[in-house]
Scaffold this active site. Structure first.
Site, PDB file in Angstrom:
ATOM      1  N   ARG A 207       0.759  -1.162  -0.038  1.00  0.00           N
ATOM      2  CA  ARG A 207      -0.203   0.249  -0.086  1.00  0.00           C
ATOM      3  C   ARG A 207       0.836   1.307  -0.032  1.00  0.00           C
ATOM      4  O   ARG A 207       1.995   0.992   0.485  1.00  0.00           O
ATOM      5  CB  ARG A 207      -1.335  -0.055   1.377  1.00  0.00           C
ATOM      6  CG  ARG A 207      -1.563  -1.258   1.618  1.00  0.00           C
ATOM      7  CD  ARG A 207      -2.507  -1.539   2.634  1.00  0.00           C
ATOM      8  NE  ARG A 207      -3.027  -2.334   2.525  1.00  0.00           N
ATOM      9  CZ  ARG A 207      -3.314  -2.920   3.569  1.00  0.00           C
ATOM     10  NH1 ARG A 207      -2.231  -3.906   4.388  1.00  0.00           N
ATOM     11  NH2 ARG A 207      -4.205  -4.355   3.057  1.00  0.00           N
ATOM     12  N   LYS A 232      -2.933  -1.675   6.981  1.00  0.00           N
ATOM     13  CA  LYS A 232      -4.041  -1.508   7.122  1.00  0.00           C
ATOM     14  C   LYS A 232      -4.279  -2.490   8.449  1.00  0.00           C
ATOM     15  O   LYS A 232      -5.414  -2.296   9.374  1.00  0.00           O
ATOM     16  CB  LYS A 232      -4.288  -1.546   6.575  1.00  0.00           C
ATOM     17  CG  LYS A 232      -5.593  -1.183   6.428  1.00  0.00           C
ATOM     18  CD  LYS A 232      -7.082  -1.625   5.351  1.00  0.00           C
ATOM     19  CE  LYS A 232      -7.986  -0.989   4.946  1.00  0.00           C
ATOM     20  NZ  LYS A 232      -7.936  -0.895   3.499  1.00  0.00           N
ATOM     21  N   HIS A 300      -4.248   3.047  -5.736  1.00  0.00           N
ATOM     22  CA  HIS A 300      -4.113   1.923  -4.897  1.00  0.00           C
ATOM     23  C   HIS A 300      -4.483   0.719  -6.348  1.00  0.00           C
ATOM     24  O   HIS A 300      -4.812  -0.517  -6.385  1.00  0.00           O
ATOM     25  CB  HIS A 300      -5.773   2.155  -4.300  1.00  0.00           C
ATOM     26  CG  HIS A 300      -6.124   0.562  -2.797  1.00  0.00           C
ATOM     27  ND1 HIS A 300      -4.248   0.768  -2.243  1.00  0.00           N
ATOM     28  CD2 HIS A 300      -6.818  -0.318  -2.499  1.00  0.00           C
ATOM     29  CE1 HIS A 300      -5.115  -0.186  -1.198  1.00  0.00           C
ATOM     30  NE2 HIS A 300      -5.846  -1.144  -2.122  1.00  0.00           N
ATOM     31  N   ARG A 303      -1.388  -1.408  -6.681  1.00  0.00           N
ATOM     32  CA  ARG A 303      -1.803  -3.145  -6.029  1.00  0.00           C
ATOM     33  C   ARG A 303      -2.179  -3.760  -6.227  1.00  0.00           C
ATOM     34  O   ARG A 303      -2.090  -5.545  -6.100  1.00  0.00           O
ATOM     35  CB  ARG A 303      -2.645  -2.398  -4.233  1.00  0.00           C
ATOM     36  CG  ARG A 303      -2.146  -3.240  -3.146  1.00  0.00           C
ATOM     37  CD  ARG A 303      -2.404  -3.702  -1.702  1.00  0.00           C
ATOM     38  NE  ARG A 303      -2.842  -4.272  -1.261  1.00  0.00           N
ATOM     39  CZ  ARG A 303      -2.523  -4.913   0.062  1.00  0.00           C
ATOM     40  NH1 ARG A 303      -1.350  -4.957   0.005  1.00  0.00           N
ATOM     41  NH2 ARG A 303      -3.309  -5.809   0.519  1.00  0.00           N
ATOM     42  N   HIS A 326      -4.111 -10.109   2.716  1.00  0.00           N
ATOM     43  CA  HIS A 326      -5.026 -10.002   3.150  1.00  0.00           C
ATOM     44  C   HIS A 326      -5.129 -11.353   3.570  1.00  0.00           C
ATOM     45  O   HIS A 326      -4.546 -12.674   3.416  1.00  0.00           O
ATOM     46  CB  HIS A 326      -5.507 -10.056   1.210  1.00  0.00           C
ATOM     47  CG  HIS A 326      -5.334  -9.135   0.134  1.00  0.00           C
ATOM     48  ND1 HIS A 326      -4.733  -9.234  -0.629  1.00  0.00           N
ATOM     49  CD2 HIS A 326      -6.120  -8.162   0.022  1.00  0.00           C
ATOM     50  CE1 HIS A 326      -4.495  -7.635  -1.005  1.00  0.00           C
ATOM     51  NE2 HIS A 326      -5.727  -7.448  -0.440  1.00  0.00           N
ATOM     52  N   TYR A 335      -9.470  -8.258  -4.920  1.00  0.00           N
ATOM     53  CA  TYR A 335      -8.705  -7.674  -5.520  1.00  0.00           C
ATOM     54  C   TYR A 335      -7.332  -8.264  -6.264  1.00  0.00           C
ATOM     55  O   TYR A 335      -6.514  -7.623  -6.745  1.00  0.00           O
ATOM     56  CB  TYR A 335      -7.220  -7.232  -4.177  1.00  0.00           C
ATOM     57  CG  TYR A 335      -7.548  -6.058  -2.964  1.00  0.00           C
ATOM     58  CD1 TYR A 335      -6.842  -4.827  -3.383  1.00  0.00           C
ATOM     59  CD2 TYR A 335      -8.538  -6.632  -2.513  1.00  0.00           C
ATOM     60  CE1 TYR A 335      -7.074  -3.680  -2.454  1.00  0.00           C
ATOM     61  CE2 TYR A 335      -8.966  -5.096  -1.461  1.00  0.00           C
ATOM     62  CZ  TYR A 335      -8.379  -3.969  -1.920  1.00  0.00           C
ATOM     63  OH  TYR A 335      -8.479  -2.981  -0.789  1.00  0.00           O
TER      64      TYR A 335
END
Length: 354
Positions: A207, A232, A300, A303, A326, A335
């Site tokens: 990120r 995160k 983003h 990513r 994740h 994603y």
């Protein structure tokens, strides 16, 4: 048996004293209201379901939000604190005068529908995810109020309403030639850190906050890994580096203009307090993609691109999630966006070998 007396001000006060239960009292405008309340509370005591509601009736949502922001939010990441402050401001403006006890599922469902029909400053309908975040904050506030603040609440009303759908998520991938144009434009920028940051995003799937927050002690070029502690989802992870990512970080670490007063790999100018913070590149990034005609590209998305490439490269879901961070396979799939044309090639290979 309840005692109901008329007060000097003309109101009616009901007092209930029952063995095994705390004394409960409440004042009403009429005697009938006092009698009705007394019967209901006594019935709850008999059935063993009585909850002392006085504290939740006195605390408004605005008061609860202020307490939450002061006690709970500071334990979270700075970005989360900022997001919760924004959500709390909206909730307080629209529901702040309600007591916690008065907020019912019907009221919250009406709030949800009203917010979903509003338009943002850009003129678009408000994002469903924005409303989901507001309801998530409200739900956690109720959980904290019930479990830690000991508020007299029978249940969390947010749990009894439908949450807005999160949608399918973005599927923006870099089209043919876009990466080359993007990197060429970034390389021509006066600050080389911009191109290094973009390259790391594409090579590692980190990120933007994880990249710009990197410090020299987190990087091991010999082992070709980066150790992330502040992520995160609050889970530390070690990110393996491709050869290109390793070369990029080597350039960043050898930056000749690096000041001696910071350990940041990507550093900004000192603030008014004299402290250096991570390089804030958002403005430059937005200008760059506008010049290239890629206004729909979010940082983003890089990513997303990196994670999708890892899957296309043959890594398993577990291996990819270990790199990307994740926590669930469901979130990883949101994603990951595979190109159909790339799958065609794999299908041909599969048929040939079968």
């Amino acid at each position: 048996m309840a005692t109901i007396v008329k007060t000097p001000s003309g109101t009616w006060k009901a007092v209930i004293r029952k063995t095994g239960w705390p004394t409960s009292s409440k004042t009403f405008r009429t005697k009938r209201d006092a009698e009705d309340w007394s019967r209901r509370i006594e019935d709850e005591m008999v059935r063993g379901v009585f909850i002392q509601r006085s504290s939740s009736e006195r605390m408004t949502l605005a008061m609860a939000l202020n307490r939450y922001l002061a006690e709970v939010s500071p334990t979270k990441a700075p970005k989360t604190q900022q997001s919760e402050a924004g959500s709390a401001k909206v909730l307080a403006a629209r529901l702040g005068k309600y007591s916690l006890a008065a907020l019912t599922p019907d009221i919250l469902a009406s709030y949800r529908d009203s917010r979903l029909s509003e338009r943002s400053q850009r003129g678009n309908l408000l994002s469903a995810n924005t409303v989901r975040l507001e309801l998530a904050l409200l739900s956690h506030l109720f959980n904290v109020a019930i479990k830690e603040w000991r508020m007299g609440l029978p249940f969390n009303p947010v749990m009894n309403i439908r949450k807005p759908s999160p949608g399918e998520g973005r599927d923006r991938r870099l089209a043919a030639g876009e990466e080359r144009r993007l990197m060429a434009a970034a390389a021509n920028h006066s600050n080389p850190m911009l191109s290094w940051i973009i390259r790391l995003a594409l090579e590692t799937g980190m990120r933007s906050s994880e990249i710009t927050g990197l410090r020299r002690c987190q990087i091991d070029l010999k082992r070709r890994v980066v150790r992330l502690a502040d992520t995160k989802n609050d889970s530390a992870r070690t990110v393996p580096l491709t050869k290109q990512a390793t070369d990029t970080l080597r350039l960043a670490l050898d930056n000749p203009v690096r000041p001696i007063d910071t350990d940041l790999v990507f550093f900004g100018e000192p603030g008014k307090d004299g402290l250096r913070r991570p390089y804030a590149f958002s403005k430059v990034w937005n200008e760059l993609k506008k010049e290239l005609g890629m206004s729909d590209l979010h940082f983003h998305d890089l990513r997303h691109e990196a994670v999708s490439r890892l899957v296309e490269g043959g890594l398993s879901d577990q291996e990819v999630s270990a790199i990307s961070g994740h926590k669930s396979m469901q979130m990883l799939k949101r994603y990951t966006h595979l190109r159909a044309e790339d799958l065609v090639v794999k299908l041909d290979q599969f048929k040939k070998n079968s």
